[in-house]
Motif scaffolding. Structure first.
Motif, PDB file in Angstrom:
ATOM      1  N   MET A   1       0.838  -1.191   0.000  1.00 28.35           N
ATOM      2  CA  MET A   1       0.000   0.000   0.000  1.00 28.35           C
ATOM      3  C   MET A   1       0.880   1.250   0.000  1.00 28.35           C
ATOM      4  N   THR A   2       0.343   2.357  -0.542  1.00 28.01           N
ATOM      5  CA  THR A   2       1.064   3.617  -0.516  1.00 28.01           C
ATOM      6  C   THR A   2       1.059   4.197   0.887  1.00 28.01           C
ATOM      7  N   ASP A   3       1.916   5.214   1.138  1.00 25.34           N
ATOM      8  CA  ASP A   3       1.969   5.842   2.449  1.00 25.34           C
ATOM      9  C   ASP A   3       0.660   6.548   2.791  1.00 25.34           C
ATOM     10  N   GLN A  24       6.371   3.308  -2.985  1.00 25.72           N
ATOM     11  CA  GLN A  24       5.954   1.922  -2.864  1.00 25.72           C
ATOM     12  C   GLN A  24       5.924   1.280  -4.253  1.00 25.72           C
ATOM     13  N   PRO A  25       6.004  -0.058  -4.323  1.00 27.04           N
ATOM     14  CA  PRO A  25       5.879  -0.741  -5.607  1.00 27.04           C
ATOM     15  C   PRO A  25       4.532  -0.424  -6.254  1.00 27.04           C
ATOM     16  N   PRO A  26       4.473  -0.450  -7.588  1.00 24.02           N
ATOM     17  CA  PRO A  26       5.535  -0.853  -8.524  1.00 24.02           C
ATOM     18  C   PRO A  26       6.401   0.303  -9.016  1.00 24.02           C
ATOM     19  N   LEU A  27       6.310   1.480  -8.380  1.00 27.48           N
ATOM     20  CA  LEU A  27       7.028   2.656  -8.865  1.00 27.48           C
ATOM     21  C   LEU A  27       8.264   2.988  -8.047  1.00 27.48           C
ATOM     22  N   PRO A  89       6.896  10.020 -15.696  1.00 33.17           N
ATOM     23  CA  PRO A  89       6.222  10.784 -14.640  1.00 33.17           C
ATOM     24  C   PRO A  89       4.906  11.408 -15.090  1.00 33.17           C
ATOM     25  N   ALA A  90       4.882  11.942 -16.315  1.00 30.88           N
ATOM     26  CA  ALA A  90       3.656  12.575 -16.796  1.00 30.88           C
ATOM     27  C   ALA A  90       2.528  11.565 -16.926  1.00 30.88           C
ATOM     28  N   LEU A  91       2.830  10.381 -17.416  1.00 36.71           N
ATOM     29  CA  LEU A  91       1.797   9.366 -17.620  1.00 36.71           C
ATOM     30  C   LEU A  91       1.351   8.756 -16.296  1.00 36.71           C
ATOM     31  N   VAL A  92       2.261   8.565 -15.371  1.00 38.73           N
ATOM     32  CA  VAL A  92       1.894   8.027 -14.055  1.00 38.73           C
ATOM     33  C   VAL A  92       0.924   8.970 -13.349  1.00 38.73           C
ATOM     34  N   ALA A  93       1.244  10.269 -13.344  1.00 36.24           N
ATOM     35  CA  ALA A  93       0.355  11.241 -12.697  1.00 36.24           C
ATOM     36  C   ALA A  93      -0.994  11.298 -13.398  1.00 36.24           C
ATOM     37  N   ASN A  94      -0.968  11.228 -14.707  1.00 33.58           N
ATOM     38  CA  ASN A  94      -2.191  11.285 -15.504  1.00 33.58           C
ATOM     39  C   ASN A  94      -3.101  10.094 -15.197  1.00 33.58           C
ATOM     40  N   LEU A  95      -2.530   8.903 -15.201  1.00 30.09           N
ATOM     41  CA  LEU A  95      -3.328   7.681 -15.088  1.00 30.09           C
ATOM     42  C   LEU A  95      -3.741   7.366 -13.655  1.00 30.09           C
ATOM     43  N   THR A 179       2.664  -0.795 -16.294  1.00 24.94           N
ATOM     44  CA  THR A 179       3.038  -0.642 -14.890  1.00 24.94           C
ATOM     45  C   THR A 179       1.870  -0.103 -14.070  1.00 24.94           C
ATOM     46  N   CYS A 180       1.176   0.896 -14.601  1.00 23.51           N
ATOM     47  CA  CYS A 180       0.022   1.436 -13.885  1.00 23.51           C
ATOM     48  C   CYS A 180      -1.084   0.390 -13.746  1.00 23.51           C
ATOM     49  N   ASN A 181      -1.246  -0.451 -14.736  1.00 23.72           N
ATOM     50  CA  ASN A 181      -2.242  -1.521 -14.654  1.00 23.72           C
ATOM     51  C   ASN A 181      -1.970  -2.461 -13.486  1.00 23.72           C
ATOM     52  N   ARG A 182      -0.697  -2.631 -13.146  1.00 17.28           N
ATOM     53  CA  ARG A 182      -0.319  -3.566 -12.086  1.00 17.28           C
ATOM     54  C   ARG A 182      -0.368  -2.945 -10.696  1.00 17.28           C
TER      55      ARG A 182
END
Length: 271
Positions: A1-3, A24-27, A89-95, A179-182
């Motif tokens: 889980m994230t913080d 935290q994983p997966p990032l 980074p742009a896609l992670v924040a977006n998704l 990665t975001c899917n996971r």
């Protein structure tokens, strides 16, 4: 889980919410974006669109591989440094957070490494809520405003086909979507991006330059192999081997009879 709990992430300050994802994983193995004041001298990203500036950076990067290094191959690898730094980074924040980061060239700065490569990108703030959820519009700031003009400039200076640079970008785009899917807190969040990669022709009639950059091939292993559709021509540089997912590697050739081997000309284009 994230913080932070999921709801708190999306309600919190945008920059902190983005940075929390990388704890935290997966990032957690990826380099997070930088929002604080830049350390040391930086360059406006918009300067990369100036021929003189981009030429000087590519000359330095090419020279780092030795005398008479292949300039087109060096330009391809230079683009991988930059495109990975901005796109993931742009896609992670977006998704994951429905945030649009300020990644247009006139909105950000970069630190330059000793070889002339992009070493870090600096963002002025954590972005804004997305104005649209449509796959063709939610990623425009990254793809159309930032990557498109830069790829055009790189192709013009290096002589390498734009397809190679788009393929390099597509490698990271597909990776970000998968990665975001996971992500355990955001299952399936990468689907809008992965759907974009399945669109051959965009709604305005343009060919989608990010159409299917990656193939998953049955090559006899336990799982399908992730293989790029187009070679980045890294192997043309001194002492550089084919990448793991290169379509030119013998072990990445389709096992089924009748499947055409991907061929690549000197500029890295399908022929």
């Amino acid at each position: 889980m994230t913080d932070m709990p999921l709801a708190s992430l999306r309600r919190g300050a945008p920059a902190e919410a983005v940075l929390a994802l990388y704890r935290q994983p997966p990032l957690d193995a990826l380099k997070p974006p930088a929002f604080e004041a830049p350390e040391g001298p930086t360059l406006p990203v918009a300067a990369l669109l100036e021929r003189e500036t981009l030429t000087e950076l590519l000359d330095r990067f090419t020279a780092s591989f030795g005398e008479d290094a292949d300039r087109r191959a060096a330009a391809s690898i230079w683009s991988k440094f930059h495109l990975s730094a901005v796109s993931i980074p742009a896609l992670v924040a977006n998704l994951l957070l429905d945030l649009e980061l300020p990644v247009a060239p006139d909105e950000m700065r970069l630190s330059v490494g000793d070889r002339g490569q992009t070493s870090r990108l600096w963002l002025p703030h954590g972005g804004w809520p997305l104005s649209s959820q449509a796959p063709e519009t939610r990623f425009r700031r990254l793809i159309d405003a930032h990557c498109g003009p830069l790829i055009e400039a790189l192709a013009g200076i290096s002589g390498l086909s734009p397809k190679v640079f788009w393929s390099n970008l597509g490698h990271y785009v597909e990776y970000a979507g998968q990665t975001c899917n996971r992500h355990p807190d955001f299952a399936g969040s990468g689907e809008p991006l992965l759907r974009l990669l399945e669109i051959r022709t965009l709604s305005d009639g343009r060919r989608n330059p990010l159409f299917r950059p990656i193939r998953y091939l049955e090559l006899g292993g336990e799982a399908p192999a992730r293989v790029r559709r187009l070679c980045c021509i890294k192997y043309r540089l001194p002492e550089e081997a084919l990448c793991g997912g290169c379509p030119l590697k013998p072990e990445n050739l389709p096992a089924k009879r009748g499947r055409r081997r991907p061929r690549t000309d000197i500029a890295g284009e399908d022929v």
